[in-house]
Design a protein around this motif. Structure first.
Motif, PDB file in Angstrom:
ATOM      1  N   GLN A  76       0.825  -1.207   0.000  1.00  0.00           N
ATOM      2  CA  GLN A  76       0.000   0.000   0.000  1.00  0.00           C
ATOM      3  C   GLN A  76       0.862   1.262   0.000  1.00  0.00           C
ATOM      4  O   GLN A  76       0.369   2.370   0.207  1.00  0.00           O
ATOM      5  CB  GLN A  76      -0.955  -0.011   1.191  1.00  0.00           C
ATOM      6  N   GLY A  77       2.175   1.082  -0.249  1.00  0.00           N
ATOM      7  CA  GLY A  77       3.065   2.229  -0.380  1.00  0.00           C
ATOM      8  C   GLY A  77       3.654   2.751   0.908  1.00  0.00           C
ATOM      9  O   GLY A  77       4.102   3.899   0.969  1.00  0.00           O
ATOM     10  N   TYR A  78       3.718   1.897   1.956  1.00  0.00           N
ATOM     11  CA  TYR A  78       4.184   2.368   3.264  1.00  0.00           C
ATOM     12  C   TYR A  78       5.352   1.551   3.797  1.00  0.00           C
ATOM     13  O   TYR A  78       5.503   1.403   5.007  1.00  0.00           O
ATOM     14  CB  TYR A  78       3.032   2.319   4.275  1.00  0.00           C
ATOM     15  N   TRP A  79       6.213   1.038   2.904  1.00  0.00           N
ATOM     16  CA  TRP A  79       7.271   0.167   3.408  1.00  0.00           C
ATOM     17  C   TRP A  79       8.203   0.886   4.378  1.00  0.00           C
ATOM     18  O   TRP A  79       8.410   0.420   5.504  1.00  0.00           O
ATOM     19  CB  TRP A  79       8.102  -0.439   2.266  1.00  0.00           C
ATOM     20  N   LYS A  80       8.787   2.011   3.981  1.00  0.00           N
ATOM     21  CA  LYS A  80       9.772   2.669   4.844  1.00  0.00           C
ATOM     22  C   LYS A  80       9.197   3.110   6.189  1.00  0.00           C
ATOM     23  O   LYS A  80       9.785   2.811   7.238  1.00  0.00           O
ATOM     24  CB  LYS A  80      10.435   3.855   4.150  1.00  0.00           C
TER      25      LYS A  80
END
Length: 268
Positions: free
Chosen positions: A142-146
């Protein structure tokens, strides 16, 4: 419009099943179960793109965003750095947590000279290493790895030895926090237990086993291992430059080594 963050009946069932999934998945991913993958076709010293063998999840790379002055995991920005370091780490490794803060600070300090690719390498004696890696990979979808990876490291002592529903509650809380309530929590839980996430972690483990990772965190530059704790010293050859150290690297020496290597890359 905010995505749903509450549980449906299906969501509750998924959450309950995660603990059982993790118990099974732990053996599979730690074993590096990639018998159908031809690893000789991959360059481990490059950013590996998504394909069927890594669960359609590409390498995670973080670098410096000059527009915001922050560390980003936008690959189009991070891949522009002249020096890319490859890190193999375990979210439950205490030293990896310490190094995560230092690496983020170093990326920011060097302002675009260096980026870091993160690959999962799970240590078998860490009971929640697989669960944490699965949660981070699920957040990445969902684009929140870091931000999720940073949250795991920052709160390592809280979740490291938690079990069952307590661990699920913690991982869910972190997801809500890093997404400011905008993430799809039900999808997050479903993805944790997905085949693609398991494939990604297993793929990373497969690489680590083939380059004989001995412990975490492990850092590689141009296929050369930076032996961070070797009291016998070590050396790296980058282009026409050779970098050596006499004893185990201190924090300051490690940062200086990376900065020197980055400057060498820039001058080539």
């Amino acid at each position: 419009m905010k995505k749903k963050t509450g549980y449906s009946i299906a969501g509750i069932i998924i959450a309950i099943s995660i603990a059982a999934f993790i118990a099974i998945a732990t053996f599979i991913v730690i074993d590096g179960n990639n018998k159908s993958t031809d690893f000789s076709s991959y360059d481990f010293n490059s950013v590996i793109q998504a394909d069927s063998h890594n669960g359609e999840i590409s390498d995670h790379i973080k670098g410096y965003d000059p527009a915001t002055g922050t560390v980003t995991d936008d690959p189009e920005i991070a891949k522009k750095a002249p020096l890319i370091i490859y890190e193999y780490a375990d979210f439950q490794c205490e030293y990896c947590a310490l190094m995560n803060t230092r690496v983020n600070n170093l990326i920011k300090k060097l302002e675009g000279k260096v980026s870091v690719v993160y690959r999962n390498y799970l240590l078998s004696y860490h009971q929640n290493g697989t669960a944490a890696a699965s949660a981070a990979e699920a957040a990445s979808l969902q684009g929140y790895w870091k931000p999720y990876a940073d949250k795991l490291y920052e709160n390592q002592s809280e979740w490291a030895y938690s079990t069952g529903s307590n661990r699920t509650d913690l991982f869910n809380r972190y997801f809500v926090e890093v997404t400011n309530g905008e993430g799809d929590l039900e999808k997050f839980n479903s993805d944790i237990a997905s085949t693609n996430v398991s494939k990604k972690i297993s793929f990373d483990m497969g690489i680590g086993k083939r380059i004989d990772i001995a412990g975490t965190p492990a850092f590689y530059v141009d296929n050369q291992y930076i032996d961070f704790g070797n009291s016998n010293g070590g050396s790296l050859k980058i282009g026409n430059d050779t970098f050596t150290w006499e004893a185990a690297l201190t924090s300051e020496q490690f940062d200086k080594l990376i900065e020197d290597i980055a400057n060498s890359k820039l001058s080539q």
